[in-house]
Motif scaffolding. Structure first.
Motif, mmCIF file in Angstrom:
data_model
loop_
_atom_site.group_PDB
_atom_site.id
_atom_site.type_symbol
_atom_site.label_atom_id
_atom_site.label_comp_id
_atom_site.label_asym_id
_atom_site.label_seq_id
_atom_site.Cartn_x
_atom_site.Cartn_y
_atom_site.Cartn_z
ATOM 1 N N PRO A 85 -1.406 -23.411 -2.222
ATOM 2 C CA PRO A 85 -0.903 -24.271 -1.139
ATOM 3 C C PRO A 85 -0.357 -25.605 -1.610
ATOM 4 O O PRO A 85 0.547 -26.154 -0.983
ATOM 5 C CB PRO A 85 -2.135 -24.461 -0.249
ATOM 6 C CG PRO A 85 -3.307 -24.200 -1.148
ATOM 7 C CD PRO A 85 -2.839 -23.143 -2.102
ATOM 8 N N GLU A 86 -0.874 -26.108 -2.724
ATOM 9 C CA GLU A 86 -0.404 -27.398 -3.224
ATOM 10 C C GLU A 86 0.860 -27.265 -4.072
ATOM 11 O O GLU A 86 1.570 -28.240 -4.296
ATOM 12 C CB GLU A 86 -1.510 -28.087 -4.036
ATOM 13 C CG GLU A 86 -1.709 -27.576 -5.448
ATOM 14 C CD GLU A 86 -2.361 -26.197 -5.558
ATOM 15 O OE1 GLU A 86 -2.604 -25.773 -6.702
ATOM 16 O OE2 GLU A 86 -2.629 -25.547 -4.524
ATOM 17 N N VAL A 87 1.171 -26.063 -4.534
ATOM 18 C CA VAL A 87 2.350 -25.839 -5.368
ATOM 19 C C VAL A 87 3.576 -25.589 -4.498
ATOM 20 O O VAL A 87 4.650 -26.157 -4.735
ATOM 21 C CB VAL A 87 2.119 -24.662 -6.336
ATOM 22 C CG1 VAL A 87 3.381 -24.366 -7.140
ATOM 23 C CG2 VAL A 87 0.964 -24.977 -7.283
ATOM 24 N N VAL A 88 3.440 -24.717 -3.499
ATOM 25 C CA VAL A 88 4.520 -24.463 -2.543
ATOM 26 C C VAL A 88 3.967 -24.803 -1.157
ATOM 27 O O VAL A 88 3.445 -23.949 -0.449
ATOM 28 C CB VAL A 88 5.004 -23.000 -2.596
ATOM 29 C CG1 VAL A 88 6.241 -22.821 -1.706
ATOM 30 C CG2 VAL A 88 5.339 -22.592 -4.028
ATOM 31 N N PRO A 89 4.063 -26.053 -0.760
ATOM 32 C CA PRO A 89 3.440 -26.489 0.499
ATOM 33 C C PRO A 89 4.336 -26.254 1.714
ATOM 34 O O PRO A 89 5.501 -25.864 1.596
ATOM 35 C CB PRO A 89 3.238 -27.985 0.270
ATOM 36 C CG PRO A 89 4.383 -28.372 -0.630
ATOM 37 C CD PRO A 89 4.632 -27.179 -1.520
ATOM 38 N N GLY A 90 3.769 -26.526 2.883
ATOM 39 C CA GLY A 90 4.545 -26.543 4.114
ATOM 40 C C GLY A 90 5.052 -25.184 4.548
ATOM 41 O O GLY A 90 4.478 -24.139 4.231
ATOM 42 N N ASP A 91 6.180 -25.202 5.280
ATOM 43 C CA ASP A 91 6.732 -23.977 5.842
ATOM 44 C C ASP A 91 7.078 -22.961 4.776
ATOM 45 O O ASP A 91 6.867 -21.755 4.964
ATOM 46 C CB ASP A 91 7.978 -24.292 6.680
ATOM 47 C CG ASP A 91 7.634 -24.971 7.998
ATOM 48 O OD1 ASP A 91 6.454 -24.912 8.403
ATOM 49 O OD2 ASP A 91 8.544 -25.561 8.610
ATOM 50 N N ARG A 92 7.629 -23.420 3.641
ATOM 51 C CA ARG A 92 8.013 -22.445 2.617
ATOM 52 C C ARG A 92 6.787 -21.753 2.043
ATOM 53 O O ARG A 92 6.825 -20.555 1.744
ATOM 54 C CB ARG A 92 8.849 -23.111 1.528
ATOM 55 C CG ARG A 92 10.306 -23.199 1.935
ATOM 56 C CD ARG A 92 11.213 -23.490 0.781
ATOM 57 N NE ARG A 92 11.144 -24.886 0.386
ATOM 58 C CZ ARG A 92 12.022 -25.463 -0.432
ATOM 59 N NH1 ARG A 92 13.011 -24.759 -0.945
ATOM 60 N NH2 ARG A 92 11.915 -26.730 -0.738
ATOM 61 N N GLY A 93 5.708 -22.496 1.875
ATOM 62 C CA GLY A 93 4.485 -21.877 1.401
ATOM 63 C C GLY A 93 3.960 -20.817 2.352
ATOM 64 O O GLY A 93 3.333 -19.834 1.925
ATOM 65 N N LEU A 135 12.035 -26.956 -5.718
ATOM 66 C CA LEU A 135 11.805 -27.159 -4.292
ATOM 67 C C LEU A 135 12.643 -28.299 -3.742
ATOM 68 O O LEU A 135 12.969 -28.317 -2.548
ATOM 69 C CB LEU A 135 10.323 -27.432 -4.036
ATOM 70 C CG LEU A 135 9.362 -26.262 -4.296
ATOM 71 C CD1 LEU A 135 7.921 -26.717 -4.120
ATOM 72 C CD2 LEU A 135 9.666 -25.085 -3.380
ATOM 73 N N ASP A 136 13.005 -29.247 -4.599
ATOM 74 C CA ASP A 136 13.821 -30.384 -4.157
ATOM 75 C C ASP A 136 15.292 -30.029 -3.992
ATOM 76 O O ASP A 136 16.048 -30.791 -3.380
ATOM 77 C CB ASP A 136 13.691 -31.548 -5.143
ATOM 78 C CG ASP A 136 12.342 -32.245 -5.049
ATOM 79 O OD1 ASP A 136 11.640 -32.044 -4.039
ATOM 80 O OD2 ASP A 136 11.981 -32.972 -5.998
ATOM 81 N N LEU A 137 15.704 -28.879 -4.532
ATOM 82 C CA LEU A 137 17.097 -28.454 -4.396
ATOM 83 C C LEU A 137 17.331 -27.856 -3.007
ATOM 84 O O LEU A 137 16.399 -27.369 -2.364
ATOM 85 C CB LEU A 137 17.435 -27.415 -5.462
ATOM 86 C CG LEU A 137 17.483 -27.906 -6.909
ATOM 87 C CD1 LEU A 137 17.568 -26.722 -7.864
ATOM 88 C CD2 LEU A 137 18.669 -28.842 -7.117
ATOM 89 N N PRO A 138 18.574 -27.861 -2.537
ATOM 90 C CA PRO A 138 18.858 -27.196 -1.257
ATOM 91 C C PRO A 138 18.476 -25.723 -1.330
ATOM 92 O O PRO A 138 18.740 -25.057 -2.346
ATOM 93 C CB PRO A 138 20.368 -27.369 -1.100
ATOM 94 C CG PRO A 138 20.715 -28.548 -1.947
ATOM 95 C CD PRO A 138 19.768 -28.514 -3.099
ATOM 96 N N PRO A 139 17.850 -25.174 -0.299
ATOM 97 C CA PRO A 139 17.491 -23.749 -0.317
ATOM 98 C C PRO A 139 18.725 -22.868 -0.495
ATOM 99 O O PRO A 139 19.803 -23.165 0.008
ATOM 100 C CB PRO A 139 16.835 -23.523 1.047
ATOM 101 C CG PRO A 139 16.403 -24.886 1.503
ATOM 102 C CD PRO A 139 17.415 -25.841 0.938
ATOM 103 N N VAL A 161 2.750 -17.114 -0.476
ATOM 104 C CA VAL A 161 2.298 -17.751 -1.705
ATOM 105 C C VAL A 161 1.416 -18.954 -1.405
ATOM 106 O O VAL A 161 0.521 -19.305 -2.192
ATOM 107 C CB VAL A 161 3.501 -18.137 -2.599
ATOM 108 C CG1 VAL A 161 4.343 -19.231 -1.946
ATOM 109 C CG2 VAL A 161 3.031 -18.582 -3.979
ATOM 110 N N GLY A 162 1.630 -19.584 -0.245
ATOM 111 C CA GLY A 162 0.786 -20.705 0.134
ATOM 112 C C GLY A 162 -0.668 -20.335 0.320
ATOM 113 O O GLY A 162 -1.548 -21.204 0.258
ATOM 114 N N ARG A 163 -0.939 -19.072 0.505
ATOM 115 C CA ARG A 163 -2.336 -18.608 0.597
ATOM 116 C C ARG A 163 -3.053 -18.817 -0.722
ATOM 117 O O ARG A 163 -4.269 -19.051 -0.743
ATOM 118 C CB ARG A 163 -2.325 -17.132 0.992
ATOM 119 C CG ARG A 163 -3.661 -16.417 0.908
ATOM 120 C CD ARG A 163 -3.481 -14.995 1.419
ATOM 121 N NE ARG A 163 -4.605 -14.143 1.102
ATOM 122 C CZ ARG A 163 -4.672 -12.842 1.396
ATOM 123 N NH1 ARG A 163 -3.650 -12.257 2.026
ATOM 124 N NH2 ARG A 163 -5.722 -12.121 1.088
#
Length: 375
Positions: A109-117, A164-168, A104-106
């Motif tokens: 990228p600004e909505v789901v950033p970093g490793d999860r994106g 995203l701020d919640l624990p995965p 999804v980061g493709r």
């Protein structure tokens, strides 16, 4: 208002719109009335058996006036919207505008950033295996908080940040864990790829072609257009709060849908019969992950659609919860038999629970619809 203070005037339902006096119709009405007897405020349902349609109602639509429900009411359908959103995402995939297995980061990228994106794919968002937390937990910890969420306006990006701020819930792709956050991201994805509001895409691609004239997305308008049941949310002190006026921006692409029982049945019949998605895309949609890996035959979740087992085989559809309104959709594999049941009042029980009398009565009603036979 205390539910116990309401006089015992909740009427037994009446078959409407062609239920007739056949034995099956009478039996279905008895079972729907059993929900009313167990404490449900009101409900309406449309049952389709092939070309035959039965519409049934029970209880009250308004505790103050005592008016009964109508079979053509509009209703907040909550999570049922996920099937509609998934259809649009799958159509975009079929048009080559996105890859279901791309990160999804493709795209955002600004909505789901970093490793999860980089690790969460579009498919994982669709089938709730992303591991992203459910932002709605911030509101649904108590019914009081859920009621208050409808008094302000939320931006979709704000909802995503909450999730995203919640624990995965787990590593991306590792297990199924329902999270409304996934579909907020998908709504934003539709908008990024098309350059249009996601609701405009749903209207153009689904509502319009299928003639769903009672279906709409309210945005920040707190009203339900047209005739409807009032929405009652149970409070911890035993009272009920009227949530009919509610800003559904707290649900957005994860649950803001307003529709009718007839429109929802029309949508699922067209979908399951291959009239909405190309065959390959429909197969993708129905490729499911189990709710419980230890019981894979009990049911699972696909791309915006779920199934449970029944005597007649898989029952497809989706359930939806909005404050004060709950919707249950059940469809046989060929969509010959269909049920959309819209209830006033919410119950918060684990998936598959039978502990509350209303839940047990609902499951008996659904089982009769999906497992029963014509006389």
């Amino acid at each position: 208002m205390k539910i116990d203070d309401v006089p015992d005037v909740l009427p037994r339902g009446g078959a409407a719109g062609g239920a007739g006096e056949d034995r099956r119709g009478k039996r279905l009405q008895e079972l729907l009335d059993a929900e009313r007897d167990a404490g449900l405020i009101g409900a309406f349902a449309q049952v389709r058996d092939g070309d035959r349609t039965r519409s049934l109602v029970t209880g009250l639509a308004d505790l103050t006036t005592g008016r009964p429900p109508r079979a053509d009411f509009r209703h907040r359908a909550g999570g049922v919207i996920k099937s509609f959103v998934a259809v649009v995402v799958l159509q975009l995939a079929g048009e080559g505008r996105l890859d279901l297995d791309a990160a999804v980061g493709r795209y955002l990228p600004e909505v789901v950033p970093g490793d999860r994106g980089r690790q969460v794919t579009v498919r994982m968002l669709l089938n709730h295996t992303s591991g992203i937390g459910d932002y709605l937990e911030r509101f649904s910890a108590t019914t009081e908080k859920l009621a208050e969420a409808g008094t302000r306006t939320f931006a979709p990006a704000e909802l995503v940040r909450m999730g995203l701020d919640l624990p995965p819930a787990g590593a991306p792709g590792s297990k199924w864990s329902y999270a409304n956050t996934n579909y907020i991201v998908l709504g934003l994805l539709i908008e990024r790829l098309t350059g249009r509001p996601y609701g405009a895409e749903l209207a153009e691609r689904v509502f319009g072609p299928l003639g769903l004239t009672g279906t709409s997305l309210p945005g920040t308008d707190p009203a339900i257009p047209g005739p409807h049941q009032r929405a009652y949310l149970p409070m911890a002190d035993g009272s009920v709060r009227d949530c009919t006026s509610y800003d559904m921006s707290a649900f957005w692409a994860a649950g803001e849908l307003i529709s009718t029982a007839a429109d929802i049945n029309t949508f699922y019949r067209a979908l399951l019969r291959g009239e909405v998605l190309e065959p390959g895309l429909l197969r993708e949609m129905k490729d499911t992950v189990p709710f419980n890996p230890k019981a894979p035959g009990a049911g699972g979740y696909g791309l915006g659609i779920l199934w449970f087992g029944s005597k007649r085989g898989p029952v497809w559809g989706h359930n939806g919860l909005a404050p004060g309104h709950t919707t249950y959709c059940s469809n046989s594999e060929d969509a010959e038999t269909q049920l959309t049941l819209a209830e006033t009042y919410n119950l918060y029980e684990p998936l598959g629970s039978h502990s509350h009398p209303i839940t047990a009565a609902r499951q008996a009603f659904t089982a009769e619809v999906m497992g029963g036979t014509e006389d």
